[in-house]
Scaffold this motif. Sequence first.
Motif, PDB file in Angstrom:
ATOM      1  N   MET A   1      -0.090  -4.049  11.424  1.00 42.80           N
ATOM      2  CA  MET A   1       1.138  -3.602  11.408  1.00 42.80           C
ATOM      3  C   MET A   1       1.813  -3.478  10.252  1.00 42.80           C
ATOM      4  O   MET A   1       1.939  -4.731   9.703  1.00 42.80           O
ATOM      5  N   PRO A   2       2.617  -2.710   9.749  1.00 42.02           N
ATOM      6  CA  PRO A   2       3.614  -3.198   8.596  1.00 42.02           C
ATOM      7  C   PRO A   2       4.607  -3.715   9.406  1.00 42.02           C
ATOM      8  O   PRO A   2       4.945  -3.824  10.462  1.00 42.02           O
ATOM      9  N   PRO A   3       5.555  -4.511   8.426  1.00 40.75           N
ATOM     10  CA  PRO A   3       6.684  -5.284   9.207  1.00 40.75           C
ATOM     11  C   PRO A   3       7.857  -4.573   9.801  1.00 40.75           C
ATOM     12  O   PRO A   3       8.115  -3.490   9.237  1.00 40.75           O
ATOM     13  N   HIS A   4       7.761  -4.847  11.278  1.00 44.70           N
ATOM     14  CA  HIS A   4       8.745  -3.879  12.011  1.00 44.70           C
ATOM     15  C   HIS A   4       9.954  -3.752  11.498  1.00 44.70           C
ATOM     16  O   HIS A   4      10.844  -2.686  11.527  1.00 44.70           O
ATOM     17  N   PRO A   5      10.797  -4.838  10.944  1.00 47.26           N
ATOM     18  CA  PRO A   5      12.089  -4.790  10.524  1.00 47.26           C
ATOM     19  C   PRO A   5      12.348  -3.658   9.478  1.00 47.26           C
ATOM     20  O   PRO A   5      13.509  -3.395   8.845  1.00 47.26           O
ATOM     21  N   SER A   6      11.296  -3.430   8.779  1.00 47.38           N
ATOM     22  CA  SER A   6      11.186  -2.779   7.392  1.00 47.38           C
ATOM     23  C   SER A   6      11.213  -1.073   7.659  1.00 47.38           C
ATOM     24  O   SER A   6      11.156  -0.236   6.698  1.00 47.38           O
ATOM     25  N   ILE A   7      10.991  -0.735   9.211  1.00 52.09           N
ATOM     26  CA  ILE A   7      10.916   0.619   9.397  1.00 52.09           C
ATOM     27  C   ILE A   7      11.965   1.636   9.835  1.00 52.09           C
ATOM     28  O   ILE A   7      12.863   0.797  10.719  1.00 52.09           O
ATOM     29  N   PHE A   8      12.332   2.447   9.399  1.00 53.75           N
ATOM     30  CA  PHE A   8      13.718   3.312   9.763  1.00 53.75           C
ATOM     31  C   PHE A   8      12.859   4.684  10.511  1.00 53.75           C
ATOM     32  O   PHE A   8      12.166   5.349   9.631  1.00 53.75           O
ATOM     33  N   PHE A   9      13.267   4.801  11.767  1.00 49.70           N
ATOM     34  CA  PHE A   9      12.918   6.132  12.498  1.00 49.70           C
ATOM     35  C   PHE A   9      13.771   7.218  12.597  1.00 49.70           C
ATOM     36  O   PHE A   9      15.149   6.755  12.750  1.00 49.70           O
TER      37      PHE A   9
END
Length: 258
Positions: free
Chosen positions: A153-161
């Motif tokens: 998975m990509p780094p969760h803190p880098s994701i903006f939804f």
Amino acid sequence: MSKPEMENLKVSIITVVFNAKDTIGNTIESVQSQSYDNIEYLIIDGGSTDGTCDIIEKYLSFIDTYISEPDRGLYDAMNKAIDLSSGEIIGILNADDVFYDNFVISGVADFLFKSPEIDAAIGDIIQCDKSGKRIRHYSSKYWSPAKLRFGFMPPHPSIFFRRELFGAFGKYRIDLKSGADYELLVRYFIKHRITWAYHHLMTTTMLIGGISSSGYKSYSLITGEIIKALELNKIKFCRLFIYFRVVWKLFGFLYKKN
């Protein structure tokens, strides 16, 4: 009619915390120092007993929503914050982490403002140890949703939804102890095929440690929950790849070093 301005795009930042008195002040100040003005900041504390709440209360004039009460874990607290938030964009900043620089949110807001067709923006983070030594540049540059089938998975803190995703496709499952973020990505990116893009931004400096990054017991737990996440969403995958994903990570690391 005048064109909408980027600054009209509200970004909700969520911090979930439990007994993090040594780091929570830095986390809050990294949000406070952002150059972007239209930020809604929410902190959900799980009933800390170590002095964390005393530190948070020093910043109440800056925090938009603050709750301190027992909860059913990390993901339950995240869901509470999502329900209470009002921003068009939602991002997570863990209580041990800080934004990489003062321009992270302005960069994310600009990217999503210019790309209204994009449901989620994904970037990079830096992982460091308690001394501040840089351990890893965790990049999403070559990530794709297909890699979720192999345990990546990509780094969760880098994701903006975009906030509407949570209403359309659901929030975090609280029956998963450490893999609810993985399950949400499987549900969003593979099952519902949301639109996304890599925005090339370094978003977060993340402290190594915690439930999903320490030791064999943790590795075994998250492996089981990755498998469960894929099964819950009826995604075809190979168990062998999931069990031995650490080997593929090592090969990738050595390849980059060479």
